[in-house]
Enzyme design. Structure first.
Site, PDB file in Angstrom:
ATOM      1  N   HIS A  74     -29.162 -11.288  27.986  1.00 27.51           N
ATOM      2  CA  HIS A  74     -27.960 -11.488  28.169  1.00 27.51           C
ATOM      3  C   HIS A  74     -27.684 -13.034  27.952  1.00 27.51           C
ATOM      4  O   HIS A  74     -26.632 -13.393  27.531  1.00 27.51           O
ATOM      5  CB  HIS A  74     -27.403 -10.716  29.270  1.00 27.51           C
TER       6      HIS A  74
ATOM      7  N   CYS B 109     -23.144  -1.381  18.795  1.00 29.70           N
ATOM      8  CA  CYS B 109     -22.802  -2.812  19.621  1.00 29.70           C
ATOM      9  C   CYS B 109     -24.079  -3.516  20.030  1.00 29.70           C
ATOM     10  O   CYS B 109     -23.711  -4.406  20.736  1.00 29.70           O
ATOM     11  CB  CYS B 109     -21.658  -2.410  20.604  1.00 29.70           C
TER      12      CYS B 109
HETATM   13  C1  PEP Z   1     -27.295  -2.708  24.270  1.00 30.83           C
HETATM   14  O1  PEP Z   1     -28.207  -2.078  24.971  1.00 30.83           O
HETATM   15  O2  PEP Z   1     -27.563  -2.748  23.168  1.00 30.83           O
HETATM   16  C2  PEP Z   1     -25.981  -3.046  24.482  1.00 30.83           C
HETATM   17  C3  PEP Z   1     -25.240  -3.315  23.737  1.00 30.83           C
HETATM   18  O3  PEP Z   1     -25.841  -3.516  26.003  1.00 30.83           O
HETATM   19  P1  PEP Z   1     -26.434  -4.714  26.734  1.00 30.83           P
HETATM   20  O4  PEP Z   1     -26.911  -5.560  25.706  1.00 30.83           O
HETATM   21  O5  PEP Z   1     -25.395  -5.313  27.809  1.00 30.83           O
HETATM   22  O6  PEP Z   1     -27.660  -3.922  27.414  1.00 30.83           O
END
Ligand code: PEP
Ligand code: MG
Length: 613
Positions: free
Chosen positions: A209, A520
């Protein structure tokens, strides 16, 4: 492995030339920056040395006193609880820690440090406490020696208190480059107020993140430098190249001059919105693709919209925890969701319920889970901490009145999790109805990111209005490779046949059930992978705002038929190596005008050549 930021052979070896030290790292966010190092210390709470002016000394000492007071209050409370539980009157570790907080000589040493050396309170606490810890560790008596753990605990408590209520308003110096073992997203958000120029870390993967956020903020970042805080010191001059992963410490004026051009060019690209592509996005042979934005910071959406984003495909609601320094209340949530939904208008926003670990949801002192990625997180946390989950769902329902809001449920691994959430939603609707509070009827979607969800995707699809594919976690869980752990980055292979076949299965299932599917994860925002996702049948991609222009350019430059040709080949590959080689060859043959070879996976034979060179 990430292709977009070529990670091959980027080991952290160093060499010296004219006094310069060159370190090789892994590039995770594009851009070039020149500045001065500021090292971040601490795990739970990250802090750094700041030189303050004489007029700021008094305030820093006051902050320190307030933090000590808060720490004492907390310890007294814990001590009383302990007494109630254990019902004995023996002195506890909390008493020992309290007496440390009352030790006049310790407190005055910290005050003097702030005063004489003109440094921030955090730094003074760290230096003085570290020296106390070192002294205790050198004591021969084992019983006394063990007390360093209490001292470390006390230091941590004061530092946490300094970062909470008594937070500093002192800013980093101009052109600071952050160096840390790892940077937490909340620390990065705090630091953005000081406008740092780049990040260098020891740990963190391309899909962590922190680096997702760095890319959203257009902040160059590199990672993978072992023993970083021993090798790089606060105050050193440094150049960071977020395209190649190169770090140059104490650069000569010649080198500075060369990189200055690149850094200036990057600053221009960063702020240049002139080459904006809007309107419907189609491949050369007319297949329409929708691009939405992954937005965590609302101010980013205006820019994403100018680049042609149609609404927000993923709003990670847990980012509100950074803004509100903890769990945001119902009112704060309603306001935040309403605000973002109003910005998106008819294009809508997909708000994901808190995807947090238990440690993040409760407070920092909660016991650490042994394996948080497989622990109480995402929907599991919501269903086991119902009060907070209900508050969030109620806030979402209220914000959805007159606004286009969809709810996305993270980490779904079983249909029952969706059914239980729907039940809670119905109860909250009747609660609001009874109190004559307006609410809307958001659509419900499930994140597909746990391997189990791939195998039951048909059943999930029947229970929801749309699917949202999270490729970051999907790769992590499918390949059992920690997305935050730099040392296994070479195993994070997005083109692994298991990953591509899983995505294809989800695409087909969404089509059969006639429900929308949005992709996403970070894969959607990489030009190379975006072309492959289109070939797999994806029609909606949601990405970081700084990827939108690059991905639009690629999509409008390729034919859907060609993308299918390469994905059909990839789906038959036996290994990730074979898939990466196929991508390399195909992209060079068909699309060399669109993709620079720097952003393609190197051929395996090239890799061996380079290693032995
Ligand atoms: C993912 O896991 O690809 C996602 C979009 O969510 P995050 O990156 O917040 O886990
Ligand atoms: Mg995820």
């Amino acid at each position: 492995m990430m292709i977009d930021f070529d990670s091959e052979n980027q080991r952290s070896d160093s060499r010296k030339k004219n006094g310069e030290i060159i370190l090789k790292a892994r590039a995770v966010s594009r851009g070039v920056a020149i500045g001065k190092v500021v090292c971040l210390h601490g795990r739970k709470r990250q802090f750094y040395r700041i030189n303050i002016s004489s007029s700021q000394i008094e305030r820093e000492i006051r902050r320190f006193h307030a933090a000590v007071l808060l720490a004492k209050r907390q310890l007294k409370k814990i001590g009383t609880l302990n007494l109630q539980i254990n019902k004995d009157n023996k002195p506890s570790i909390f008493d020992a820690q309290l007496s440390m907080l009352e030790d006049k000589s310790l407190l005055s040493k910290i005050e003097k440090k702030i005063d004489k050396e003109k440094v921030n309170a955090e730094w003074a606490v760290k230096i003085v406490m570290d020296s106390y810890v070192a002294n205790i560790k050198s004591i021969a008596d084992e019983h006394f020696r063990e007390r360093y753990v209490d001292l470390e605990d006390v230091a941590d408590r004061i530092l946490t208190a300094l970062g909470g209520a008594a937070k500093s308003s002192i800013k980093l110096e101009k052109d600071s480059i952050i160096v840390a073992r790892e940077v937490k997203p909340s620390t990065l958000i705090e630091l953005t107020e000081s406008n740092p120029k780049a990040i260098i870390t020891e740990r963190g993967g391309w899909t962590s993140h922190t680096f997702i956020l760095a890319r959203e903020l257009n902040l160059p970042a590199v990672t993978g430098i072992k023993g970083i805080l021993r090798r790089i010191q606060t105050g050193e001059d440094v150049i960071v190249d977020g395209y190649t992963g190169q770090i140059i410490l104490t650069p000569t004026s010649e080198t500075r001059q060369t990189f200055k051009l690149a850094a200036n060019k990057f600053q221009q690209i960063k702020t240049d919105d002139s080459e904006i592509r809007k309107g419907k996005l189609k491949t050369l042979d007319g297949k329409e693709i929708t691009i939405r934005a992954n937005v965590d910071l609302p101010k980013g959406y205006a820019r994403a919209k100018r680049f042609g984003a149609q609404g927000i495909g993923l709003y990670r609601s847990e980012f509100l925890f950074n803004q509100y320094k903890g769990f945001p209340g119902e009112h704060e949530q309603v306001e935040s969701y309403r605000k973002i939904a109003e910005l998106c208008g008819n294009d809508g926003v997909r708000i994901r319920t808190f995807d947090l670990t238990v440690e993040q949801l409760t407070d920092e002192s909660a016991e650490k889970e042994p394996n948080p990625a497989l622990g109480l997180r995402g929907i599991r946390l919501g269903l086991s901490h119902k009060k907070q989950f209900r508050t969030q769902l109620r806030a979402l329902l209220q914000a959805a009145a007159g606004n286009k809001i969809d709810i996305v449920l993270p980490m779904i691994s079983d249909v029952s999790e969706i059914l239980k959430t729907k039940e809670i939603l119905e109860k909250e609707k009747s609660f609001l109805k009874k109190r004559k509070i307006n609410f809307g009827n958001p659509r419900i979607g499930a994140m597909i990111e746990v391997p189990a969800a791939i195998f039951i995707v048909e059943e999930i699809a029947r229970e929801v209005d749309f699917l949202s594919l999270g490729t970051n976690d999907l790769v992590q869980y499918l390949l059992a490779v920690d997305r935050d752990n730099e040392s296994v980055a070479d195993w994070f292979r997005t083109l692994h046949p298991a990953v591509l076949r899983a995505i294809k299965k989800v695409v087909l299932s969404a089509e059969e059930n006639k429900i929308p599917l949005i992709i996403c994860g970070e894969m959607a925002g990489s030009p190379v992978y975006a072309a492959i996702l289109i070939g797999l049948g994806a029609q909606e991609l949601s990405m970081n705002l700084n990827s939108i222009q690059r991905v639009r350019k690629i999509i409008s430059g390729v034919a859907f038929e060609e993308t299918q040709e390469i994905t059909n080949q990839l789906l038959k590959c036996k290994s990730a190596d074979e898939a990466e080689n196929s991508v390399h060859d195909f992209f060079i043959k068909k699309w060399s005008h669109l993709f620079s070879t720097d952003f393609l996976p190197p051929k395996k034979s090239d890799k061996f050549k380079r290693l032995s060179a």
